[in-house]
Design an enzyme around this catalytic site. Structure first.
Site, PDB file in Angstrom:
ATOM      1  N   GLU A  18       0.959  -1.388   0.135  1.00 13.25           N
ATOM      2  CA  GLU A  18      -0.008  -0.112  -0.187  1.00 13.25           C
ATOM      3  C   GLU A  18       0.749   1.306  -0.077  1.00 13.25           C
ATOM      4  OE1 GLU A  18      -2.470   1.931  -0.029  1.00 13.25           O
ATOM      5  OE2 GLU A  18      -4.392   0.544   0.126  1.00 13.25           O
ATOM      6  N   ARG A 101      -7.756   1.128  13.186  1.00  9.52           N
ATOM      7  CA  ARG A 101      -6.109   1.181  12.677  1.00  9.52           C
ATOM      8  C   ARG A 101      -6.092   2.024  11.513  1.00  9.52           C
ATOM      9  NH1 ARG A 101      -5.174  -0.639   7.490  1.00  9.52           N
ATOM     10  NH2 ARG A 101      -6.304  -2.444   6.837  1.00  9.52           N
ATOM     11  N   ASN A 103      -5.341   3.748   7.978  1.00 11.11           N
ATOM     12  CA  ASN A 103      -5.141   2.973   6.587  1.00 11.11           C
ATOM     13  C   ASN A 103      -4.185   4.162   5.568  1.00 11.11           C
ATOM     14  OD1 ASN A 103      -5.725   0.698   4.865  1.00 11.11           O
ATOM     15  ND2 ASN A 103      -7.272   1.881   3.850  1.00 11.11           N
ATOM     16  N   ASN A 154      -9.429   5.702   2.663  1.00 17.11           N
ATOM     17  CA  ASN A 154      -8.737   5.317   1.644  1.00 17.11           C
ATOM     18  C   ASN A 154      -8.145   6.560   0.999  1.00 17.11           C
ATOM     19  OD1 ASN A 154      -7.399   3.249   0.521  1.00 17.11           O
ATOM     20  ND2 ASN A 154      -8.866   1.990   0.770  1.00 17.11           N
ATOM     21  N   ASP A 204      -9.854   1.895  -4.076  1.00 19.66           N
ATOM     22  CA  ASP A 204      -8.926   1.845  -2.958  1.00 19.66           C
ATOM     23  C   ASP A 204      -7.874   3.019  -3.077  1.00 19.66           C
ATOM     24  OD1 ASP A 204      -6.925   0.890  -0.980  1.00 19.66           O
ATOM     25  OD2 ASP A 204      -7.252  -1.168  -1.662  1.00 19.66           O
TER      26      ASP A 204
END
Length: 299
Positions: A18, A101, A103, A154, A204
């Site tokens: 990522e 958490r 991202n 995201n 995403d």
């Protein structure tokens, strides 16, 4: 029309690769494996990858103007000293929640680090809804909460003129825009710019090019799509040999290459056998567009 070429440049089985960031000075690509959990730097000249483990899930990493990096890890913003391989807490977020958490995240043109949270997943994209928020770590290390009730914070980026902030809450299956005030870092006037089609998967990570077009990674969609946010139309589709596409950024010479991360999490042996490059990093050349250099956190 130049021919588009897709090449696997970092063969790896990242669980969730990522947040790629191109570092011009060293010609390196910085990225995370959220579930690694680790930060990696791939050198495009030597083709070598250096890796550093983190203590828990790491959602994003960004360069820091004073040196080193800042990460969104677990529920903290933390400073990374790459040479010493050490991590120091800057501040915590989501303190009232135990199941979230960080991202994706990115630095705005004024040096603020925007990053969002989500509930820790039961299975990929299966999670408790509305647990996430979008935060901005200011240069003085205070934190501003911009949004709450987010499902899965995201992709994010800013228009070339810095007047618009683009954002993805993945489970809404769309890309949204806000008016952006660069002086204050404030966002307002939320609106939809593109709704993903059935076969495009889940939106995403994303990045913007110098013309102001958005490049959106399609998780489970095996592609990156280019969107004109002005008209809400899809201009181009880049197909990839793996399904779980997670994010993208421009890099390379003149920022004309598109680097794309992917994931293996949730794939069984049969799926991995069909997609041997799952979790790898790809480079796309010949798109005929250029990206914008990333910004560094200024605190």
């Amino acid at each position: 029309m130049s021919s588009i070429k897709v090449e696997c440049v970092v063969k790896a089985h990242n669980e969730i690769g990522e947040g790629p960031v191109w570092e011009e000075k060293d010609a390196t690509l910085l990225y995370v494996d959220i579930y690694g959990p680790s930060i990696s730097r791939w050198n495009s000249l030597t083709k070598e990858t250096e890796r550093m483990s983190t203590e828990t899930y790491v959602g994003c990493v960004v360069p820091r103007s004073s040196g080193g990096y800042v990460i969104g890890e677990g529920t903290r913003f933390a400073a990374v000293d790459w040479e010493k391989r050490s991590i120091t807490t800057i501040t915590h977020v989501d303190t009232e929640k135990s199941n979230t958490r960080f991202n994706d995240g990115k630095v705005d043109p004024a040096g603020r680090f925007f990053a969002g949270t989500m509930a820790v997943e039961v299975r990929p994209t299966e999670l408790e809804r509305k647990q996430g928020s979008l935060y901005a770590l200011q240069p003085d290390h205070s934190v501003v909460k911009h949004l709450d009730q987010v499902d899965l914070s995201n992709g994010l980026d800013w228009s070339p003129d810095h007047h618009i902030f683009y954002y993805i809450d993945s489970l809404k299956y769309m890309v949204e825009a806000f008016d952006y005030d660069l002086q204050t870092g404030g966002i307002s006037n939320r609106r939809m710019v593109y709704r993903l089609k059935e076969d495009e998967g889940i939106p995403d990570g994303m990045c913007i090019d110098a013309e102001g077009k958005l490049w959106v990674a399609c998780y489970n969609g095996g592609r990156v799509i280019c969107i004109d946010p002005q008209t809400g139309t899809r201009l181009q589709t880049v197909q990839l040999p793996v399904a779980k596409i997670t994010s993208c950024c421009f890099g390379g010479k003149n920022y004309s290459d598109l680097y794309i991360t992917s994931a293996t999490k949730g794939m069984d042996e049969e799926a991995l056998a069909k997609q041997p490059e799952a979790g790898s990093i790809f480079k796309v050349t010949g798109l005929g567009v250029k990206g914008i250099p990333s910004y560094s956190f200024s605190g």
